[in-house]
Motif scaffolding. Structure first.
Motif, PDB file in Angstrom:
ATOM      1  N   ILE A   5      58.325  42.956  55.850  1.00  0.00           N
ATOM      2  CA  ILE A   5      57.824  44.334  55.816  1.00  0.00           C
ATOM      3  C   ILE A   5      57.907  44.891  57.227  1.00  0.00           C
ATOM      4  CG2 ILE A   5      55.832  45.834  55.388  1.00  0.00           C
ATOM      5  CD1 ILE A   5      54.787  43.622  53.462  1.00  0.00           C
ATOM      6  N   GLU A   7      56.870  48.009  59.133  1.00  0.00           N
ATOM      7  CA  GLU A   7      56.012  49.184  58.994  1.00  0.00           C
ATOM      8  C   GLU A   7      55.062  49.225  60.184  1.00  0.00           C
ATOM      9  OE1 GLU A   7      54.229  52.297  58.354  1.00  0.00           O
ATOM     10  OE2 GLU A   7      55.489  51.890  56.609  1.00  0.00           O
ATOM     11  N   ARG A  13      50.908  48.602  56.094  1.00  0.00           N
ATOM     12  CA  ARG A  13      51.489  47.271  56.271  1.00  0.00           C
ATOM     13  C   ARG A  13      50.571  46.200  55.670  1.00  0.00           C
ATOM     14  NH1 ARG A  13      51.822  47.444  61.445  1.00  0.00           N
ATOM     15  NH2 ARG A  13      50.015  46.186  61.932  1.00  0.00           N
ATOM     16  N   ALA A  17      51.357  43.981  52.334  1.00  0.00           N
ATOM     17  CA  ALA A  17      51.449  42.525  52.500  1.00  0.00           C
ATOM     18  C   ALA A  17      50.506  41.813  51.532  1.00  0.00           C
ATOM     19  CB  ALA A  17      51.128  42.137  53.946  1.00  0.00           C
ATOM     20  N   THR A  29      55.798  40.245  58.660  1.00  0.00           N
ATOM     21  CA  THR A  29      55.723  41.656  59.029  1.00  0.00           C
ATOM     22  C   THR A  29      56.278  41.876  60.427  1.00  0.00           C
ATOM     23  OG1 THR A  29      53.475  41.450  59.912  1.00  0.00           O
ATOM     24  CG2 THR A  29      53.677  42.070  57.588  1.00  0.00           C
TER      25      THR A  29
END
Length: 123
Positions: A5, A7, A13, A17, A29
């Protein structure tokens, strides 16, 4: 399935997640475009959720970098962005994204569904 991810917005985020982990995805992330490129090279995720408006390198620059690598360019990318202009969507698609979701019109369930569809295509 390992998802990256990308972001910069903490709240989005975090909830993304948590939702994906609850659905059984392995989640990594990144908070900016530079970190994203490093993590893509390092962990080679199965799919990438990519915001376009990011610090250090924007999402388009990330797409351009991974497109140069024959292996990395095969990783499916779903853009999740507030940029909804046709020109932005066309530019992202020309850089190989699989799907383009506009944050304001997208639910966590839709993101999960799109990732599950990608996973079915892979198996």
């Amino acid at each position: 399935m390992k998802i990256l991810i990308v972001e910069d917005e903490f709240f989005l985020r975090t909830i993304l997640a948590k939702k994906l982990q609850a659905e059984g995805f392995e989640v990594e992330t990144a908070v900016d475009g530079e970190e994203a490129v490093n993590k893509i090279v390092e962990i080679k995720p199965d799919a990438i959720l990519l915001d376009l408006i990011l610090p250090k390198k924007n999402g388009f620059e990330v797409l351009e970098e991974i497109k140069k690598d024959p292996y990395l360019s095969q990783i499916p990318v779903i853009v999740v962005s507030n940029l909804g202009q046709d020109i932005d969507i066309e530019r992202a698609k020309s850089l190989g994204v699989r799907d383009y979701l506009i944050k304001a019109h997208t639910s966590l369930d839709l993101v999960t569904k799109k990732l599950k569809e990608l996973n079915q295509v892979k198996t």
